[in-house]
Write an enzyme that holds these catalytic residues in place. Structure first.
Site, PDB file in Angstrom:
ATOM      1  N   TYR A  33       0.827  -1.199   0.000  1.00 29.38           N
ATOM      2  CA  TYR A  33       0.000   0.000   0.000  1.00 29.38           C
ATOM      3  C   TYR A  33       0.859   1.245   0.000  1.00 29.38           C
ATOM      4  CZ  TYR A  33       0.712   0.977   5.040  1.00 29.38           C
ATOM      5  OH  TYR A  33       1.245   1.290   6.259  1.00 29.38           O
ATOM      6  N   LYS A 147       6.448  -1.963   1.928  1.00 34.78           N
ATOM      7  CA  LYS A 147       5.250  -1.408   2.591  1.00 34.78           C
ATOM      8  C   LYS A 147       4.059  -2.346   2.404  1.00 34.78           C
ATOM      9  CE  LYS A 147       3.129   3.165   3.290  1.00 34.78           C
ATOM     10  NZ  LYS A 147       3.208   3.133   4.745  1.00 34.78           N
ATOM     11  N   GLU A 179      11.555   2.524  14.389  1.00 34.13           N
ATOM     12  CA  GLU A 179      10.742   3.650  13.897  1.00 34.13           C
ATOM     13  C   GLU A 179       9.451   3.701  14.698  1.00 34.13           C
ATOM     14  OE1 GLU A 179       9.593   2.878   9.776  1.00 34.13           O
ATOM     15  OE2 GLU A 179       9.635   0.737  10.196  1.00 34.13           O
ATOM     16  N   LEU A 204      10.938   1.426   7.241  1.00 32.74           N
ATOM     17  CA  LEU A 204      10.427   1.890   5.951  1.00 32.74           C
ATOM     18  C   LEU A 204      11.185   3.155   5.551  1.00 32.74           C
ATOM     19  CD1 LEU A 204       8.093   1.269   3.885  1.00 32.74           C
ATOM     20  CD2 LEU A 204       6.919   3.197   4.947  1.00 32.74           C
TER      21      LEU A 204
END
Ligand code: PDD
Length: 285
Positions: A33, A147, A179, A204
């Site tokens: 996505y 992702k 993260e 990411l």
């Protein structure tokens, strides 16, 4: 209010949108996505999102449903049909529908879904207040650079944060921050150095991160892309997160440690303003 969404070639009211129960996105989280923000009806940094979308597809050997230009045309049509001024566009591609089998099926038609979400991005009250985060163990898989829609671990992290009365969670692996649950994480040391984890399979590669790193360089801030510990977070002068939906968002509390004076820090504020100015310039073109 009902939206018009896009599913596999059609623009339909959200109540009428259908995806197969055999869709591999549904059964295996076999999908990827992207989330792009929209300001004044225009997409922000969408090229970066398209590049990352293609990378995610390639890493998973997944077919491209159409060209980037066709996707951009769908995005623009959705903005128009939903009269979206400010918010985001969500895009999802899955490997498509096939009888349940772990091995990738051959030649399935990828599923393509896009929808809009209205959101107050610029005037979000939390931007001036700052958010609190807790640190939690990072229990995600080892390819966080892709992702994918396999998002249960970050959902659990957000629920842990909620239960602790915090706004979000920063994830920790071997004592180091990876993260945020759905954003990249940064601290500013007492010496004024911006620290964020280096790019790798563990996080990411944020599109907003890349833009903010460039802005930090332009403003002559010292930046270190390296591992950083939970202890460094607790002793930081400032902290912030970046994502397509939050832009640059100050963090004012990490676990029980109040960061700085408990208000968004100078560098965090400057980077937020600089990012917004750049986004505004992009849509003014
Ligand atoms: N999340 N890290 C993770 C784990 C993310 O899920 C995201 C984005 C980011 C920031 O990437 P970008 O700057 O390209 O938005 C970093 C989106 C917004 C989401 O899942 O809603």
């Amino acid at each position: 209010m009902s939206r018009i969404v896009y599913v596999n070639g059609e623009f339909v009211p959200e109540e009428e949108a259908k995806v197969s129960v055999f869709d591999r996105g549904f059964m295996f989280a076999d999908g990827i996505y992207e989330v792009s923000s929209v300001l004044r009806g225009k997409l922000i940094d969408n090229n970066g999102h398209m590049v990352r979308m293609n990378r995610s597809l390639n890493e998973l050997d997944m077919a491209h449903p159409c060209t980037d230009e066709e996707i951009e045309a769908i995005q623009h049509e959705l903005i128009k049909r939903n009269n979206l001024d400010e918010g985001l566009i969500y895009l999802q591609i899955t490997r498509g529908a096939a009888d349940r089998d772990f091995a990738y099926p051959k030649d399935t038609k990828p599923t393509l879904v896009l929808f809009t979400q209205a959101k107050n991005v610029l005037g979000n009250p939390i931007a001036t207040k700052g958010i609190s985060v807790i640190t939690v163990e990072d229990i995600r898989w080892a390819r966080r650079d892709i992702k994918t829609v396999g998002l249960l671990a970050p959902c659990m992290a957000k629920m842990q944060a909620k239960a602790a009365g915090a706004d979000d969670a920063w994830m920790v692996e071997d004592g180091h921050i990876t993260e945020g649950s759905s954003n990249n994480a940064y601290i500013v040391t007492k010496e004024g150095t911006i620290v964020t984890r280096q790019i790798g399979n563990e996080i990411l590669n944020g599109i907003t991160r890349r833009a903010v790193m460039a802005l930090a360089a332009k403003h002559d801030y010292k930046v270190e892309e390296r591992l950083f510990t939970v202890e460094e977070c607790h002793n930081a002068a400032e902290a912030f997160i970046t994502s397509a939906t939050m832009f640059v968002q100050a963090v004012v509390k990490i676990d029980d440690a109040v960061i700085g004076d408990g208000k968004p820090g100078t560098i965090s504020n400057q980077l937020r303003e600089a990012y917004i100015a750049e986004a505004m310039a992009e849509i003014a073109d």
